[in-house]
Design an enzyme around this catalytic site. Structure first.
Site, PDB file in Angstrom:
ATOM      1  N   LYS A   1       0.844  -1.197   0.000  1.00  0.00           N
ATOM      2  CA  LYS A   1       0.000   0.000   0.000  1.00  0.00           C
ATOM      3  C   LYS A   1       0.881   1.249   0.000  1.00  0.00           C
ATOM      4  O   LYS A   1       1.686   1.443   0.906  1.00  0.00           O
ATOM      5  CB  LYS A   1      -0.908  -0.010   1.236  1.00  0.00           C
ATOM      6  CG  LYS A   1      -1.730   1.270   1.435  1.00  0.00           C
ATOM      7  CD  LYS A   1      -2.707   1.156   2.598  1.00  0.00           C
ATOM      8  CE  LYS A   1      -3.402   2.485   2.897  1.00  0.00           C
ATOM      9  NZ  LYS A   1      -4.319   2.425   4.055  1.00  0.00           N
TER      10      LYS A   1
ATOM     11  N   LYS B   1     -10.711  12.461   7.931  1.00  0.00           N
ATOM     12  CA  LYS B   1     -10.230  12.082   9.258  1.00  0.00           C
ATOM     13  C   LYS B   1     -10.285  13.286  10.204  1.00  0.00           C
ATOM     14  O   LYS B   1     -10.399  14.429   9.757  1.00  0.00           O
ATOM     15  CB  LYS B   1      -8.768  11.601   9.165  1.00  0.00           C
ATOM     16  CG  LYS B   1      -8.598  10.243   8.524  1.00  0.00           C
ATOM     17  CD  LYS B   1      -7.142   9.803   8.610  1.00  0.00           C
ATOM     18  CE  LYS B   1      -6.911   8.459   7.937  1.00  0.00           C
ATOM     19  NZ  LYS B   1      -7.606   7.348   8.594  1.00  0.00           N
TER      20      LYS B   1
ATOM     21  N   ASP C   1       1.254   6.376   5.554  1.00  0.00           N
ATOM     22  CA  ASP C   1       0.332   5.375   5.023  1.00  0.00           C
ATOM     23  C   ASP C   1       0.882   4.679   3.778  1.00  0.00           C
ATOM     24  O   ASP C   1       0.167   3.961   3.097  1.00  0.00           O
ATOM     25  CB  ASP C   1      -1.030   6.047   4.734  1.00  0.00           C
ATOM     26  CG  ASP C   1      -2.194   5.097   4.927  1.00  0.00           C
ATOM     27  OD1 ASP C   1      -2.006   4.049   5.570  1.00  0.00           O
ATOM     28  OD2 ASP C   1      -3.286   5.410   4.418  1.00  0.00           O
TER      29      ASP C   1
ATOM     30  N   ASP D   1     -12.442   6.772   3.389  1.00  0.00           N
ATOM     31  CA  ASP D   1     -11.255   6.550   4.222  1.00  0.00           C
ATOM     32  C   ASP D   1     -10.834   5.074   4.217  1.00  0.00           C
ATOM     33  O   ASP D   1      -9.771   4.733   4.705  1.00  0.00           O
ATOM     34  CB  ASP D   1     -11.532   7.038   5.653  1.00  0.00           C
ATOM     35  CG  ASP D   1     -10.258   7.238   6.453  1.00  0.00           C
ATOM     36  OD1 ASP D   1      -9.173   7.215   5.837  1.00  0.00           O
ATOM     37  OD2 ASP D   1     -10.362   7.399   7.678  1.00  0.00           O
TER      38      ASP D   1
ATOM     39  N   GLU E   1      -9.579   3.368   1.855  1.00  0.00           N
ATOM     40  CA  GLU E   1      -9.034   3.500   0.504  1.00  0.00           C
ATOM     41  C   GLU E   1      -7.935   2.492   0.195  1.00  0.00           C
ATOM     42  O   GLU E   1      -7.705   2.164  -0.967  1.00  0.00           O
ATOM     43  CB  GLU E   1      -8.486   4.927   0.303  1.00  0.00           C
ATOM     44  CG  GLU E   1      -7.061   5.179   0.814  1.00  0.00           C
ATOM     45  CD  GLU E   1      -6.890   5.011   2.316  1.00  0.00           C
ATOM     46  OE1 GLU E   1      -7.901   5.085   3.034  1.00  0.00           O
ATOM     47  OE2 GLU E   1      -5.758   4.799   2.771  1.00  0.00           O
TER      48      GLU E   1
ATOM     49  N   ARG F   1      -7.744  -0.706   0.636  1.00  0.00           N
ATOM     50  CA  ARG F   1      -8.265  -1.920  -0.013  1.00  0.00           C
ATOM     51  C   ARG F   1      -8.596  -1.657  -1.483  1.00  0.00           C
ATOM     52  O   ARG F   1      -8.556  -2.573  -2.297  1.00  0.00           O
ATOM     53  CB  ARG F   1      -9.478  -2.421   0.779  1.00  0.00           C
ATOM     54  CG  ARG F   1     -10.551  -1.377   0.946  1.00  0.00           C
ATOM     55  CD  ARG F   1     -11.483  -1.671   2.126  1.00  0.00           C
ATOM     56  NE  ARG F   1     -10.883  -1.319   3.412  1.00  0.00           N
ATOM     57  CZ  ARG F   1     -11.452  -1.538   4.589  1.00  0.00           C
ATOM     58  NH1 ARG F   1     -12.622  -2.130   4.663  1.00  0.00           N
ATOM     59  NH2 ARG F   1     -10.841  -1.185   5.717  1.00  0.00           N
TER      60      ARG F   1
HETATM   61  N1  BES Z   1      -4.564   4.313   6.824  1.00  0.00           N
HETATM   62  C1  BES Z   1      -5.724   4.000   7.586  1.00  0.00           C
HETATM   63  C2  BES Z   1      -5.458   2.973   8.683  1.00  0.00           C
HETATM   64  C3  BES Z   1      -4.547   3.417   9.799  1.00  0.00           C
HETATM   65  C4  BES Z   1      -5.079   4.016  10.927  1.00  0.00           C
HETATM   66  C5  BES Z   1      -3.196   3.187   9.746  1.00  0.00           C
HETATM   67  C6  BES Z   1      -4.249   4.398  11.953  1.00  0.00           C
HETATM   68  C7  BES Z   1      -2.359   3.576  10.775  1.00  0.00           C
HETATM   69  C8  BES Z   1      -2.892   4.183  11.883  1.00  0.00           C
HETATM   70  C9  BES Z   1      -6.808   3.442   6.664  1.00  0.00           C
HETATM   71  O1  BES Z   1      -6.810   3.922   5.368  1.00  0.00           O
HETATM   72  C10 BES Z   1      -8.116   3.805   7.271  1.00  0.00           C
HETATM   73  O2  BES Z   1      -8.402   4.967   7.321  1.00  0.00           O
HETATM   74  N2  BES Z   1      -8.867   2.812   7.700  1.00  0.00           N
HETATM   75  C11 BES Z   1     -10.134   3.033   8.297  1.00  0.00           C
HETATM   76  C12 BES Z   1     -11.101   2.013   7.719  1.00  0.00           C
HETATM   77  C13 BES Z   1     -12.519   2.272   8.066  1.00  0.00           C
HETATM   78  C14 BES Z   1     -13.010   3.554   7.433  1.00  0.00           C
HETATM   79  C15 BES Z   1     -13.354   1.098   7.598  1.00  0.00           C
HETATM   80  C16 BES Z   1      -9.981   2.858   9.790  1.00  0.00           C
HETATM   81  O3  BES Z   1      -9.213   2.005  10.221  1.00  0.00           O
HETATM   82  O4  BES Z   1     -10.613   3.604  10.535  1.00  0.00           O
HETATM   83 ZN    ZN Z   2      -5.057   4.586   4.635  1.00  0.00          ZN
HETATM   84 MN    MN Z   3      -7.920   5.703   5.155  1.00  0.00          MN
END
Ligand code: BES
Ligand code: ZN
Ligand code: MN
Length: 489
Positions: free
Chosen positions: A252, A264, A275, A334, A336, A338
């Site tokens: 990723k 966010k 990320d 968010d 994204e 996947r």
């Molecule tokens: N990049 C984030 C995940 C993340 C969060 C990595 C904190 C490192 C620290 C990812 O893209 C994300 O935002 N995931 C969301 C998914 C949700 C919207 C289903 C999450 O984990 O809140």
């Molecule tokens: Zn992310």
């Molecule tokens: Mn995200």
């Protein structure tokens, strides 16, 4: 520049700091050159992480504790190497002595020590106006450590291996630590090409036109809110001689994750320049493969973009068509990672590798489940899961196997597209893994590592340094060195 590490016969005159790694038993029996009464008075017992320093002509000598001999592993030595590098950071050149009363083979101990020294001495100074001279956090004068004991070809090779892997981890850390406004997707692709050129890897960078021509609808959908174009980078490592297998490494590469329109919070965005740590770990690992002579062919698939909120950004409710033709309803922009990984995994499957591993800072839920230091490991094939787990164990990186429960697939059924991009409120690491699984052929062994926690550290700890950790590089190198194809049938 990383510290250079060399194998030498005896302590060089130029080393103004000289430290030996000692077990607690060695300390209780007495160490040459150190007064037992002094050690006792200052409370130095040779416990892990303990350091004792004393002045010597032109500099100092000292001891770094390892703890009880029976408990010393490669990981203990790696950690002590890091402690050693921090202890003599103000000296340009230091010497390190290995313990004599431990069961870790000498070659492994040298390798782990070299790794620890370089990783513990790592600093990110690209944006410091006076790196190394301000006496502050970034100061490090140390640029060479000599591992004392033997200068044989075997000793030199062991040190060189540790140094090569550690250099790969530093490549990943530098990329992770670079700010998102500086490391845009085009800049990331260029830096990746430079790493590839230097290491002797093949590289190919796809521009927007190539990405459109290849129908990477996930990557294009995430990029839609950005002013910077996306990139897709392929790297290939070809071993000398016939490859024993072909592995696909998928990472990723979100250069900054604002969350898109599902924006966010300020707090949630602070670390989101990192990320792209999945892609960075793969780039770091690939850069090491030629030096360590891995016997497998490895191809990397690296989708790169930021996740922003421009006027034409993907809206919640929009439907994207992924490379393999499957459609995804984006209900949370968010989620994204996947989306871009779906394209990359589809492409990897088309090349029919023996196995696929993806690394991604994918979910906050994985950090909730496993905390900040352990990666979630999921997969579709028990033997390959076991191989990756064993590689991580050998590398000293912590992973934990999580399930991919078939009945949870219901959670991302969509009424308008094939699937939606989010599951329910609980078990988010697993539903994310299951969504990735939708884009992997069932007959190709695949493992997903959710590195959201361990990709970044809040503080220095042993060989880990604050900021990007380069987590995954060591596991990926171990996997390429030790991968065995399943017996046919
Ligand atoms: N990049 C984030 C995940 C993340 C969060 C990595 C904190 C490192 C620290 C990812 O893209 C994300 O935002 N995931 C969301 C998914 C949700 C919207 C289903 C999450 O984990 O809140
Ligand atoms: Zn992310
Ligand atoms: Mn995200």
């Amino acid at each position: 520049m990383p510290i250079t590490v060399h194998a030498v016969r005896s302590v060089p005159k130029a080393a103004t700091a000289s430290l030996a790694l000692v077990t607690s038993e060695a300390v209780s029996f007495g160490v040459d050159g150190f007064d037992a009464a002094v050690l006792e008075a200052v409370g130095f017992e040779g416990k892990a992480d303990q350091v004792h320093l004393q002045p010597a002509e032109g500099g100092f000598t000292g001891l770094v504790g390892l703890g009880p001999a029976a408990e010393v592993t490669e990981a203990t030595v790696r950690r002590a190497g890091a402690v050693l590098a921090r202890s003599c950071s103000r000296h340009a050149r230091a010497a390190a002595g290995l313990p004599v009363d431990v069961s870790v083979p000498a070659a492994e101990a040298r390798r782990a020590l070299a790794e620890g020294v370089i990783l513990g001495g790592y600093r990110y100074t690209a944006f410091k106006s006076s790196a190394g001279e301000d006496g502050g956090d970034s100061s490090r004068r140390l640029d060479r450590v000599d591992v004392v004991g033997s200068a044989s070809a075997g000793a030199k090779d062991a040190v060189a291996r540790g140094a090569a892997v550690a250099a790969g981890v530093c490549v990943a850390r530098d990329l992770a630590n670079e700010p998102g406004g500086s490391l845009t997707a085009p800049a990331f692709a260029e830096k990746t090409e430079a790493v590839a050129r230097e290491a002797g890897l093949e590289s190919k960078v796809w521009t927007t036109e190539d990405i459109e021509a290849a129908s990477l609808g996930g990557l294009l959908g995430v990029n839609r809110g950005s002013t910077h174009p996306p990139r897709f980078v392929e790297l290939t490592y070809e071993p000398e001689g016939t490859p024993t297998a072909t592995l696909a490494y998928v990472g990723k590469g979100i250069t900054f994750d604002a969350g898109g329109l599902s924006i966010k919070t300020a707090q949630g965005m602070m670390a989101m320049k990192m990320d792209m740590c999945g892609a960075a770990a793969i780039i770091g690992a690939m850069s090491v493969l030629p030096a360590v002579g891995a016997p497998v062919r490895v191809k990397a698939y690296l989708p790169m973009t930021d996740n922003m909120l421009g006027g034409d950004a993907t809206r919640p409710g929009d439907v994207l068509t992924i490379r393999n033709g499957k459609t995804i309803e984006v209900l949370n922009t968010d989620a994204e990672g996947r989306l871009i990984l779906a394209d990359a995994l589809s492409l990897a499957c088309e090349d029919e590798p023996d196995a696929i591993i993806d690394l991604a800072t994918l979910t906050g839920a994985c950090m909730v489940a496993l905390g900040p230091s352990i990666a979630g490991l999921m997969g579709n094939d028990e033997p390959f899961v076991d191989q990756v787990r064993a590689a991580a164990d050998r590398a000293g990186e912590r992973v934990w196997h999580l399930p991919l429960p078939a009945d949870y697939v219901k959670q991302f059924e969509s009424s308008v597209a094939d699937i939606k991009n989010i599951g329910g409120p609980h078990g988010g690491a697993l539903t994310a893994g299951l969504i990735l699984k939708e884009f992997v052929d069932d007959d190709i062994p695949w493992v997903h590592l959710d590195i959201a926690g361990p990709a970044r550290a809040e503080s220095d700890d042993g060989e880990i340094t604050k900021g990007g950790t380069g987590f995954g590089v060591r596991t990926l190198v171990e996997l390429a060195l030790g991968y065995t194809r399943p017996a046919p049938g």
